[in-house]
Design a protein around this motif. Structure first.
Motif, PDB file in Angstrom:
ATOM      1  N   GLU A 238      40.963  47.422  37.894  1.00 40.42           N
ATOM      2  CA  GLU A 238      40.758  46.265  38.683  1.00 40.42           C
ATOM      3  C   GLU A 238      39.806  46.607  39.919  1.00 40.42           C
ATOM      4  O   GLU A 238      39.185  45.421  40.158  1.00 40.42           O
ATOM      5  CB  GLU A 238      41.954  45.735  39.043  1.00 40.42           C
ATOM      6  N   GLU A 239      40.047  47.286  40.883  1.00 40.74           N
ATOM      7  CA  GLU A 239      39.326  47.587  42.115  1.00 40.74           C
ATOM      8  C   GLU A 239      38.197  47.901  41.806  1.00 40.74           C
ATOM      9  O   GLU A 239      37.110  47.429  42.380  1.00 40.74           O
ATOM     10  CB  GLU A 239      40.025  48.681  42.894  1.00 40.74           C
ATOM     11  N   VAL A 240      37.647  48.840  40.710  1.00 42.40           N
ATOM     12  CA  VAL A 240      36.475  48.969  40.503  1.00 42.40           C
ATOM     13  C   VAL A 240      35.769  47.869  39.877  1.00 42.40           C
ATOM     14  O   VAL A 240      34.395  47.827  40.260  1.00 42.40           O
ATOM     15  CB  VAL A 240      36.398  50.185  39.310  1.00 42.40           C
ATOM     16  N   CYS A 241      36.092  47.055  39.278  1.00 46.00           N
ATOM     17  CA  CYS A 241      35.536  45.922  38.888  1.00 46.00           C
ATOM     18  C   CYS A 241      35.177  44.862  39.960  1.00 46.00           C
ATOM     19  O   CYS A 241      34.184  44.570  39.866  1.00 46.00           O
ATOM     20  CB  CYS A 241      36.362  45.284  37.727  1.00 46.00           C
ATOM     21  N   LYS A 242      36.048  44.805  40.776  1.00 44.19           N
ATOM     22  CA  LYS A 242      35.858  44.030  42.162  1.00 44.19           C
ATOM     23  C   LYS A 242      34.534  44.651  42.808  1.00 44.19           C
ATOM     24  O   LYS A 242      33.618  44.164  43.052  1.00 44.19           O
ATOM     25  CB  LYS A 242      36.949  43.839  43.000  1.00 44.19           C
ATOM     26  N   GLN A 243      34.704  46.057  43.079  1.00 40.41           N
ATOM     27  CA  GLN A 243      33.460  46.723  43.593  1.00 40.41           C
ATOM     28  C   GLN A 243      32.209  46.585  43.067  1.00 40.41           C
ATOM     29  O   GLN A 243      30.992  46.465  43.477  1.00 40.41           O
ATOM     30  CB  GLN A 243      33.832  47.990  44.105  1.00 40.41           C
ATOM     31  N   TYR A 244      32.273  46.801  41.339  1.00 37.57           N
ATOM     32  CA  TYR A 244      31.193  46.556  40.591  1.00 37.57           C
ATOM     33  C   TYR A 244      30.433  45.206  40.927  1.00 37.57           C
ATOM     34  O   TYR A 244      29.209  45.146  41.144  1.00 37.57           O
ATOM     35  CB  TYR A 244      31.349  46.705  39.368  1.00 37.57           C
TER      36      TYR A 244
END
Length: 339
Positions: A238-244
Motif C-alpha cells: 500500500e505504501e509503495v503504491c502511494k509512493q509510486y
C-alpha cells in the motif's frame, strides 16, 4: 536450431534464409535496456537512466511476469519480466529482476565466488547492508535465458505467472519508476524484512494492484518460504503504491517539461530556419535586382553606344555632304570664271 530428424539430406535455402531473417528480426536495437545484445546486469537506478534515453521505453509493454525460486540453499526468489517491442511486435525480451546483498559477490574461503543461492541466511554480517536491486538481460532466446538462470541460480523452478491485459499493461518506464521507488523505500538489505522474498513479493503485488485485470496462475505453492516455512517480511504494498503515484506524477511532469522544452526548441529551430530562408530569399531577390539593374545598365549602355555611333555616322554624313556641296560650289565658281 533443432531438427526433427538427426539426418538432413537436402539443404533448404528457404529455411536457411528464414533462420537468418528471424535472428535479425528478433533483435531490435532501438530500445536499450530492454532489447540489449548479450548478458548485462544493471542496478535499477541505472536502468531507469538508460530507459530515459529512448521514447520507446514508455511504449514497451510488460505482458507477463513469472515468479521464480531457487530450490537449494536459501531458496532465493526472483522475477522474470516479459516485455514486447512496441514496433517489432514479434520481439519479446525477458529480463531478470531480483534483490541481493552486496556480500553476495564476495569471495568465500576457497577463493571462488558464491552464486546467489549460496549466501547464508543466518549470517549476521548481511543483516543490514546496502541492497543490490538489479535487472539483467540475456541473449534473446529461450536457451540463452535457461543457461543464464542455471549459471546464476543453479537449481530453480517457476511458481506463478501474472499476465497483464492489453488494456492495462505497465510500460518499461513505469516498471523502472516503481523499482526506483522500492529502492528508495528500503535501501538496505535486512534478512527479516527487506530481503529477496520481500522484494519479489512487493514487486509482484504492487504491479498487480496498480494495473487491474491481471490474470494470476499459480503453478507451485511456496512463495516467500524457506524450506516450507513462511519468511516474515514488511507489508509495504500500500505504501509503495502511494509512493509510486507520487513519483510517477513527478516523472510525468519531467516528461512534460522535456516535451515543452523540445517543442520550444523545435519552434525556435523553425523560426531560425524560416529567418534563414527569408534572408536567403531576400539575398536572392537582391542579387536578382542587382543582376537586373546590371542588365538594364548594359542595355542602356549599348543603346547609348548605338545612338553615339548613329550620331557620329550622321555627323560624318553631313560633313561629307557639306564637303560635296563646297566642292560643287567651287566647281561652279571655276566654270563661271572660265566663261
Amino acid at each position: 536450431m533443432a531438427f526433427k530428424s538427426k539426418s538432413v539430406k537436402r539443404f533448404s535455402v528457404r529455411n536457411f534464409l528464414a533462420t537468418i531473417l528471424h535472428a535479425f528480426m528478433s533483435s531490435p536495437t532501438d530500445l536499450p535496456g530492454v532489447f540489449t545484445q548479450g548478458d548485462t546486469r544493471t542496478p535499477v537506478g541505472d536502468w531507469y537512466s538508460v530507459l530515459m534515453t529512448s521514447e520507446l521505453s514508455s511504449q514497451c509493454d510488460l505482458e507477463r511476469m513469472v515468479f521464480g525460486k531457487c530450490t537449494k540453499d536459501v531458496q532465493h526468489e526472483f522475477i522474470l519480466l516479459h516485455f514486447r517491442h512496441p514496433v517489432q511486435r514479434h520481439a519479446v525480451a525477458v529480463l531478470v529482476l531480483d534483490r541481493t546483498s552486496r556480500v553476495e559477490c564476495t569471495e568465500n574461503n576457497g577463493g571462488s565466488f558464491r552464486s546467489v543461492g549460496q549466501a547464508s541466511v543466518l549470517s549476521p554480517s548481511v543483516s543490514q547492508v546496502p541492497a543490490h536491486d538489479t535487472i539483467s538481460t540475456t541473449f534473446n532466446s529461450p536457451s540463452a535465458l535457461e543457461s543464464y538462470l542455471t549459471q546464476r541460480y543453479r537449481s530453480y523452478r517457476f511458481l506463478s505467472n501474472l499476465d497483464f491485459p492489453a488494456s492495462a499493461r505497465p510500460s518499461a518506464m513505469q516498471v523502472s519508476v516503481l523499482l526506483c521507488v522500492l529502492s528508495k523505500h528500503s535501501p538496505t538489505y535486512r534478512l527479516w524484512q527487506y530481503q529477496c522474498y520481500w522484494y519479489a513479493h512487493t514487486v509482484w503485488e504492487t504491479l498487480k494492484t496498480l494495473f487491474d485485470g491481471c490474470q494470476e496462475t499459480t503453478l507451485i505453492d511456496g512463495r516467500s518460504q524457506f524450506w516450507g516455512q513462511d519468511i516474515p517480511k514488511a507489508e509495504s504494498v500500500e505504501e509503495v503504491c502511494k509512493q509510486y503515484h507520487v513519483e510517477w506524477a513527478l516523472f510525468e511532469n519531467v516528461v512534460e517539461e522535456r516535451r515543452e522544452r523540445k517543442e520550444e526548441e523545435e519552434r525556435w529551430r523553425r523560426v531560425e530556419e524560416e529567418r534563414k530562408q527569408r534572408e536567403e530569399a531576400e539575398r536572392r531577390l537582391e542579387e536578382e535586382r542587382k543582376q537586373r539593374e546590371e542588365a538594364e545598365r548594359r542595355v542602356e549602355e549599348e543603346r547609348r553606344q548605338r545612338e553615339e555611333e548613329r550620331r557620329q555616322k550622321d555627323e560624318a554624313a553631313r560633313e561629307h555632304e557639306a564637303e560635296i556641296n563646297r566642292m560643287r560650289e567651287r566647281v561652279a565658281e571655276l566654270e563661271r570664271r572660265a566663261v
